[in-house]
Design a protein around this motif. Structure first.
Motif, PDB file in Angstrom:
ATOM      1  N   MET A   1      39.585  54.806   3.325  1.00 37.09           N
ATOM      2  CA  MET A   1      40.244  53.519   3.489  1.00 37.09           C
ATOM      3  C   MET A   1      39.783  52.815   4.758  1.00 37.09           C
ATOM      4  O   MET A   1      39.751  51.595   4.784  1.00 37.09           O
ATOM      5  CB  MET A   1      41.755  53.712   3.542  1.00 37.09           C
ATOM      6  CG  MET A   1      42.403  53.946   2.213  1.00 37.09           C
ATOM      7  SD  MET A   1      44.192  53.822   2.282  1.00 37.09           S
ATOM      8  CE  MET A   1      44.633  55.534   2.142  1.00 37.09           C
ATOM      9  N   ALA A   2      39.427  53.582   5.785  1.00 41.51           N
ATOM     10  CA  ALA A   2      39.021  52.967   7.048  1.00 41.51           C
ATOM     11  C   ALA A   2      37.779  52.099   6.877  1.00 41.51           C
ATOM     12  O   ALA A   2      37.641  51.068   7.545  1.00 41.51           O
ATOM     13  CB  ALA A   2      38.786  54.041   8.103  1.00 41.51           C
ATOM     14  N   GLU A   3      36.893  52.472   5.952  1.00 46.49           N
ATOM     15  CA  GLU A   3      35.673  51.676   5.724  1.00 46.49           C
ATOM     16  C   GLU A   3      36.017  50.293   5.194  1.00 46.49           C
ATOM     17  O   GLU A   3      35.306  49.325   5.426  1.00 46.49           O
ATOM     18  CB  GLU A   3      34.743  52.362   4.715  1.00 46.49           C
ATOM     19  CG  GLU A   3      34.499  53.820   4.925  1.00 46.49           C
ATOM     20  CD  GLU A   3      35.596  54.695   4.319  1.00 46.49           C
ATOM     21  OE1 GLU A   3      36.020  54.493   3.171  1.00 46.49           O
ATOM     22  OE2 GLU A   3      36.034  55.595   5.039  1.00 46.49           O
ATOM     23  N   LEU A   4      37.120  50.215   4.466  1.00 42.70           N
ATOM     24  CA  LEU A   4      37.540  48.947   3.893  1.00 42.70           C
ATOM     25  C   LEU A   4      37.866  47.924   4.981  1.00 42.70           C
ATOM     26  O   LEU A   4      37.710  46.718   4.775  1.00 42.70           O
ATOM     27  CB  LEU A   4      38.756  49.174   2.986  1.00 42.70           C
ATOM     28  CG  LEU A   4      39.217  48.024   2.111  1.00 42.70           C
ATOM     29  CD1 LEU A   4      38.105  47.520   1.202  1.00 42.70           C
ATOM     30  CD2 LEU A   4      40.416  48.454   1.289  1.00 42.70           C
TER      31      LEU A   4
ATOM     32  N   ARG B   1      43.555  42.761   6.181  1.00 46.21           N
ATOM     33  CA  ARG B   1      42.990  43.650   7.200  1.00 46.21           C
ATOM     34  C   ARG B   1      44.100  44.138   8.143  1.00 46.21           C
ATOM     35  O   ARG B   1      44.182  45.306   8.493  1.00 46.21           O
ATOM     36  CB  ARG B   1      41.893  42.916   7.982  1.00 46.21           C
ATOM     37  CG  ARG B   1      41.064  43.788   8.891  1.00 46.21           C
ATOM     38  CD  ARG B   1      39.946  43.005   9.573  1.00 46.21           C
ATOM     39  NE  ARG B   1      39.257  42.051   8.710  1.00 46.21           N
ATOM     40  CZ  ARG B   1      38.329  42.364   7.815  1.00 46.21           C
ATOM     41  NH1 ARG B   1      37.968  43.611   7.668  1.00 46.21           N
ATOM     42  NH2 ARG B   1      37.752  41.435   7.084  1.00 46.21           N
ATOM     43  N   GLU B   2      44.985  43.225   8.519  1.00 40.00           N
ATOM     44  CA  GLU B   2      46.117  43.565   9.381  1.00 40.00           C
ATOM     45  C   GLU B   2      47.062  44.538   8.672  1.00 40.00           C
ATOM     46  O   GLU B   2      47.542  45.504   9.265  1.00 40.00           O
ATOM     47  CB  GLU B   2      46.867  42.292   9.774  1.00 40.00           C
ATOM     48  CG  GLU B   2      47.975  42.503  10.765  1.00 40.00           C
ATOM     49  CD  GLU B   2      48.621  41.184  11.155  1.00 40.00           C
ATOM     50  OE1 GLU B   2      49.866  41.160  11.219  1.00 40.00           O
ATOM     51  OE2 GLU B   2      47.904  40.194  11.395  1.00 40.00           O
ATOM     52  N   ALA B   3      47.315  44.293   7.396  1.00 41.75           N
ATOM     53  CA  ALA B   3      48.186  45.181   6.619  1.00 41.75           C
ATOM     54  C   ALA B   3      47.578  46.568   6.488  1.00 41.75           C
ATOM     55  O   ALA B   3      48.280  47.581   6.614  1.00 41.75           O
ATOM     56  CB  ALA B   3      48.444  44.584   5.237  1.00 41.75           C
ATOM     57  N   LEU B   4      46.275  46.636   6.272  1.00 42.78           N
ATOM     58  CA  LEU B   4      45.603  47.927   6.160  1.00 42.78           C
ATOM     59  C   LEU B   4      45.629  48.669   7.489  1.00 42.78           C
ATOM     60  O   LEU B   4      45.844  49.883   7.529  1.00 42.78           O
ATOM     61  CB  LEU B   4      44.168  47.747   5.658  1.00 42.78           C
ATOM     62  CG  LEU B   4      43.347  49.018   5.501  1.00 42.78           C
ATOM     63  CD1 LEU B   4      44.047  50.049   4.623  1.00 42.78           C
ATOM     64  CD2 LEU B   4      41.972  48.685   4.948  1.00 42.78           C
TER      65      LEU B   4
ATOM     66  N   ARG C   1      37.339  51.923  -4.979  1.00 43.76           N
ATOM     67  CA  ARG C   1      38.112  53.165  -4.835  1.00 43.76           C
ATOM     68  C   ARG C   1      39.064  53.073  -3.650  1.00 43.76           C
ATOM     69  O   ARG C   1      40.212  53.519  -3.727  1.00 43.76           O
ATOM     70  CB  ARG C   1      37.172  54.362  -4.685  1.00 43.76           C
ATOM     71  CG  ARG C   1      36.523  54.779  -5.990  1.00 43.76           C
ATOM     72  CD  ARG C   1      35.801  56.100  -5.870  1.00 43.76           C
ATOM     73  NE  ARG C   1      34.702  56.059  -4.914  1.00 43.76           N
ATOM     74  CZ  ARG C   1      33.449  55.713  -5.203  1.00 43.76           C
ATOM     75  NH1 ARG C   1      33.130  55.380  -6.438  1.00 43.76           N
ATOM     76  NH2 ARG C   1      32.516  55.716  -4.275  1.00 43.76           N
ATOM     77  N   ALA C   2      38.603  52.492  -2.553  1.00 47.24           N
ATOM     78  CA  ALA C   2      39.458  52.355  -1.365  1.00 47.24           C
ATOM     79  C   ALA C   2      40.640  51.428  -1.645  1.00 47.24           C
ATOM     80  O   ALA C   2      41.768  51.723  -1.256  1.00 47.24           O
ATOM     81  CB  ALA C   2      38.643  51.844  -0.179  1.00 47.24           C
ATOM     82  N   VAL C   3      40.395  50.328  -2.320  1.00 44.86           N
ATOM     83  CA  VAL C   3      41.477  49.392  -2.659  1.00 44.86           C
ATOM     84  C   VAL C   3      42.486  50.081  -3.578  1.00 44.86           C
ATOM     85  O   VAL C   3      43.700  49.932  -3.408  1.00 44.86           O
ATOM     86  CB  VAL C   3      40.925  48.095  -3.296  1.00 44.86           C
ATOM     87  CG1 VAL C   3      42.048  47.246  -3.873  1.00 44.86           C
ATOM     88  CG2 VAL C   3      40.129  47.299  -2.268  1.00 44.86           C
ATOM     89  N   THR C   4      41.994  50.848  -4.532  1.00 44.25           N
ATOM     90  CA  THR C   4      42.885  51.593  -5.424  1.00 44.25           C
ATOM     91  C   THR C   4      43.744  52.564  -4.630  1.00 44.25           C
ATOM     92  O   THR C   4      44.948  52.697  -4.877  1.00 44.25           O
ATOM     93  CB  THR C   4      42.067  52.330  -6.497  1.00 44.25           C
ATOM     94  OG1 THR C   4      41.327  51.363  -7.253  1.00 44.25           O
ATOM     95  CG2 THR C   4      42.951  53.118  -7.438  1.00 44.25           C
ATOM     96  N   ALA C   5      43.143  53.228  -3.651  1.00 41.33           N
ATOM     97  CA  ALA C   5      43.897  54.167  -2.805  1.00 41.33           C
ATOM     98  C   ALA C   5      44.939  53.443  -1.966  1.00 41.33           C
ATOM     99  O   ALA C   5      46.061  53.934  -1.788  1.00 41.33           O
ATOM    100  CB  ALA C   5      42.936  54.950  -1.912  1.00 41.33           C
ATOM    101  N   VAL C   6      44.605  52.275  -1.449  1.00 44.04           N
ATOM    102  CA  VAL C   6      45.550  51.488  -0.658  1.00 44.04           C
ATOM    103  C   VAL C   6      46.729  51.070  -1.535  1.00 44.04           C
ATOM    104  O   VAL C   6      47.894  51.181  -1.129  1.00 44.04           O
ATOM    105  CB  VAL C   6      44.855  50.254  -0.027  1.00 44.04           C
ATOM    106  CG1 VAL C   6      45.874  49.299   0.561  1.00 44.04           C
ATOM    107  CG2 VAL C   6      43.857  50.698   1.029  1.00 44.04           C
ATOM    108  N   CYS C   7      46.443  50.606  -2.740  1.00 41.26           N
ATOM    109  CA  CYS C   7      47.526  50.231  -3.673  1.00 41.26           C
ATOM    110  C   CYS C   7      48.430  51.432  -3.917  1.00 41.26           C
ATOM    111  O   CYS C   7      49.663  51.305  -3.888  1.00 41.26           O
ATOM    112  CB  CYS C   7      46.943  49.743  -4.999  1.00 41.26           C
ATOM    113  SG  CYS C   7      46.088  48.164  -4.894  1.00 41.26           S
ATOM    114  N   GLY C   8      47.824  52.577  -4.140  1.00 46.59           N
ATOM    115  CA  GLY C   8      48.606  53.792  -4.366  1.00 46.59           C
ATOM    116  C   GLY C   8      49.463  54.156  -3.175  1.00 46.59           C
ATOM    117  O   GLY C   8      50.618  54.593  -3.335  1.00 46.59           O
ATOM    118  N   ALA C   9      48.934  53.980  -1.977  1.00 47.34           N
ATOM    119  CA  ALA C   9      49.697  54.298  -0.769  1.00 47.34           C
ATOM    120  C   ALA C   9      50.916  53.381  -0.631  1.00 47.34           C
ATOM    121  O   ALA C   9      52.019  53.853  -0.339  1.00 47.34           O
ATOM    122  CB  ALA C   9      48.808  54.180   0.462  1.00 47.34           C
TER     123      ALA C   9
END
Length: 88
Positions: free
Chosen positions: A1-4, A15-18, A67-75
């Protein structure tokens, strides 16, 4: 996720939310709220952020970013689930 965080496709608000998600000490902080925020506010914000990130999945993205966006949504969905006590 950090790469995102480095993606040029990520709007400043996302970006702030992540950043908050990755660095937050508790669920409220992970959605950008004060740690004293009530559970309904945390759940609402988590749902809003999941929806905002899910919109990105409708755009062409490189596979690692998708994949990272999908993981963020899941989190964010997991935070919503934990705060509301609902599964799924």
């Amino acid at each position: 996720m950090a790469e995102l965080l480095r993606s040029p496709r990520l709007a400043p608000a996302l970006r702030e939310a992540l950043s908050a998600l990755l660095s937050g000490a508790d669920r409220a902080a992970q959605v950008g709220l004060d740690s004293t925020a009530a559970a309904p506010a945390v759940a609402e914000r988590a749902a809003e952020l999941a929806a905002q990130f899910r919109v990105l999945l409708h755009r062409p993205l490189p596979a690692p970013e998708k994949r990272a966006v999908t993981a963020v949504c899941g989190a964010f969905e997991l935070i919503w689930s934990a705060v509301t006590g609902r599964v799924g």
